[in-house]
Write a protein that holds these residues in place. Structure first.
Motif, short mmCIF file in Angstrom:
data_model
loop_
_atom_site.label_atom_id
_atom_site.label_comp_id
_atom_site.label_asym_id
_atom_site.label_seq_id
_atom_site.Cartn_x
_atom_site.Cartn_y
_atom_site.Cartn_z
N GLU A 78 0.84 -1.21 0.00
CA GLU A 78 0.00 0.00 0.00
C GLU A 78 0.87 1.25 0.00
N TYR A 79 1.93 1.22 0.81
CA TYR A 79 2.81 2.37 0.89
C TYR A 79 3.49 2.63 -0.46
N ALA A 80 4.02 1.55 -1.04
CA ALA A 80 4.76 1.70 -2.30
C ALA A 80 3.87 2.22 -3.43
N GLU A 81 2.56 1.95 -3.29
CA GLU A 81 1.63 2.35 -4.35
C GLU A 81 1.07 3.75 -4.18
N LYS A 82 1.35 4.35 -3.04
CA LYS A 82 0.82 5.70 -2.80
C LYS A 82 1.36 6.68 -3.86
N GLN A 83 0.48 7.53 -4.31
CA GLN A 83 0.85 8.51 -5.33
C GLN A 83 2.03 9.37 -4.87
N ALA A 84 1.92 9.85 -3.64
CA ALA A 84 2.98 10.74 -3.12
C ALA A 84 4.33 10.03 -3.11
N VAL A 85 4.32 8.75 -2.80
CA VAL A 85 5.56 7.98 -2.75
C VAL A 85 6.15 7.83 -4.14
N LYS A 86 5.30 7.45 -5.09
CA LYS A 86 5.77 7.28 -6.47
C LYS A 86 6.34 8.57 -7.01
N GLU A 87 5.61 9.66 -6.76
CA GLU A 87 6.04 10.95 -7.33
C GLU A 87 7.31 11.48 -6.68
N SER A 88 7.58 11.05 -5.47
CA SER A 88 8.70 11.64 -4.74
C SER A 88 10.03 10.96 -4.96
N CYS A 89 10.00 9.76 -5.52
CA CYS A 89 11.26 9.04 -5.73
C CYS A 89 12.20 9.87 -6.59
N GLY A 90 13.40 10.06 -6.11
CA GLY A 90 14.40 10.85 -6.83
C GLY A 90 14.38 12.32 -6.47
N ARG A 91 13.39 12.73 -5.67
CA ARG A 91 13.34 14.15 -5.30
C ARG A 91 14.20 14.44 -4.07
N VAL A 92 14.78 15.62 -4.08
CA VAL A 92 15.62 16.04 -2.95
C VAL A 92 14.86 17.04 -2.10
N SER A 93 14.89 16.87 -0.80
CA SER A 93 14.34 17.89 0.10
C SER A 93 15.30 18.04 1.28
N ALA A 94 15.11 19.09 2.05
CA ALA A 94 16.04 19.35 3.16
C ALA A 94 15.51 18.72 4.44
N LEU A 131 21.64 16.10 22.94
CA LEU A 131 22.16 17.43 22.61
C LEU A 131 21.14 18.10 21.70
N GLU A 132 20.45 19.12 22.24
CA GLU A 132 19.47 19.86 21.43
C GLU A 132 20.26 20.89 20.63
N LEU A 133 20.17 20.82 19.33
CA LEU A 133 20.95 21.75 18.49
C LEU A 133 20.26 23.10 18.42
N ARG A 134 20.98 24.12 18.83
CA ARG A 134 20.40 25.47 18.78
C ARG A 134 20.16 25.86 17.32
N GLU A 135 21.16 25.56 16.50
CA GLU A 135 21.01 25.76 15.04
C GLU A 135 20.80 24.39 14.44
N PRO A 136 19.62 24.11 13.89
CA PRO A 136 19.43 22.78 13.31
C PRO A 136 20.43 22.53 12.18
N PHE A 137 20.75 21.26 12.00
CA PHE A 137 21.64 20.84 10.91
C PHE A 137 20.73 20.54 9.71
N LEU A 138 20.94 21.26 8.62
CA LEU A 138 20.11 21.05 7.43
C LEU A 138 20.81 20.11 6.47
N ALA A 139 20.13 19.05 6.12
CA ALA A 139 20.75 18.06 5.26
C ALA A 139 19.89 17.77 4.04
N PRO A 140 20.35 18.18 2.85
CA PRO A 140 19.63 17.80 1.64
C PRO A 140 19.66 16.28 1.52
N ALA A 141 18.51 15.70 1.17
CA ALA A 141 18.43 14.25 1.11
C ALA A 141 17.49 13.84 -0.02
N CYS A 142 17.84 12.73 -0.64
CA CYS A 142 17.10 12.25 -1.80
C CYS A 142 16.16 11.12 -1.38
#
Ligand code: ACK
Length: 213
Positions: free
Chosen positions: A85-101, A196-207
């Motif tokens: 069910e998860y693999a067939e979700k539209q959002a999942v299919k459309e997001s493969c290969g997309r990068v977000s932070a 350790l709560e980070l005062r400045e969050p660490f932003l990581a681009p991820a695919c």
């Protein structure tokens, strides 16, 4: 089709883009070094060793682990509930290969695991499975990156350790601030749980992608 049935991966998740893996590893090593040198940590060393071992070393306790990622859905090649069910979700299919932070806002360590807490955006939550955690905690509470785990421990433990922290915080426990480091407050919650709560969050681009292993 039967072809598609064979295509279910081990898991889906966000994979940290290349230079950020190294940056995050460095951050984690610094965190461990810092913790290792703290009197308060040494005082509670039995959380980790079960005895007063003198030559315990956090960095040896946690050796480096493979590629860094934030699991969304563990599919176990289709054996896990809801995998198809998860693999067939539209959002999942459309997001493969997309990068977000990914926003990493804390590092935590327990005798079992070393991880980073991930704070998911509304958009990222669209890819978060309904059954990742029980209803008692906010959706996405389990989102994390496993940085390392101790010998004999399964990687699934990192998310469980994070859920334990979330439950403690929901119960109103704040932890005892042991040190104000340059990165933010370092707190002890008992039973070997350090955050350790980070005062400045660490932003990581991820695919976003599936992983077959
Ligand atoms: O560190 P992680 O998030 O924890 O990344 C790995 C990945 O899937 C491949 O093993 C996670 N994982 C393993 N088993 C489960 C499970 N039963 N539920 C959720 N995540 C899991 C593991």
């Amino acid at each position: 089709t039967s072809l598609e049935k064979t295509a279910l991966p081990l898991f889906f998740g966000w994979f940290l883009c290349h230079p950020f893996q190294e940056n995050l590893r460095s951050l984690a090593v610094g965190f461990l070094k810092n913790l290792d040198s703290l009197e308060a940590f040494k005082k509670n060393i039995t959380d980790f060793t079960g005895s007063t071992e003198r030559d315990f070393n956090l960095e040896q306790h946690f050796h480096d682990k493979n590629m860094l990622h934030c699991t969304t859905k563990f599919c176990d090649y289709g054996k896990a509930d809801g995998a198809k069910e998860y693999a067939e979700k539209q959002a999942v299919k459309e997001s493969c290969g997309r990068v977000s932070a990914l926003v990493l806002d804390a590092l935590f360590v327990t005798p079992r695991t070393l991880g980073a807490r991930v704070s998911l955006s509304e958009e990222q939550l669209q890819l978060w499975p309904r059954d990742a955690e029980e209803d008692a905690v906010p959706r996405g509470s389990r989102a994390h990156i496993t940085l390392s785990f101790a010998e004999g421990v399964e990687p699934v433990q990192t998310g469980l350790d994070l859920l334990e922290l979330v439950r403690l915080q929901l119960q109103g426990q704040e932890g005892k601030v042991v040190r104000e480091s340059g990165l933010g407050p370092l707190s002890y919650y008992g039973k070997g749980l350090w955050v350790l709560e980070l005062r400045e969050p660490f932003l990581a681009p991820a695919c976003f992608s599936s992983f077959y292993g």
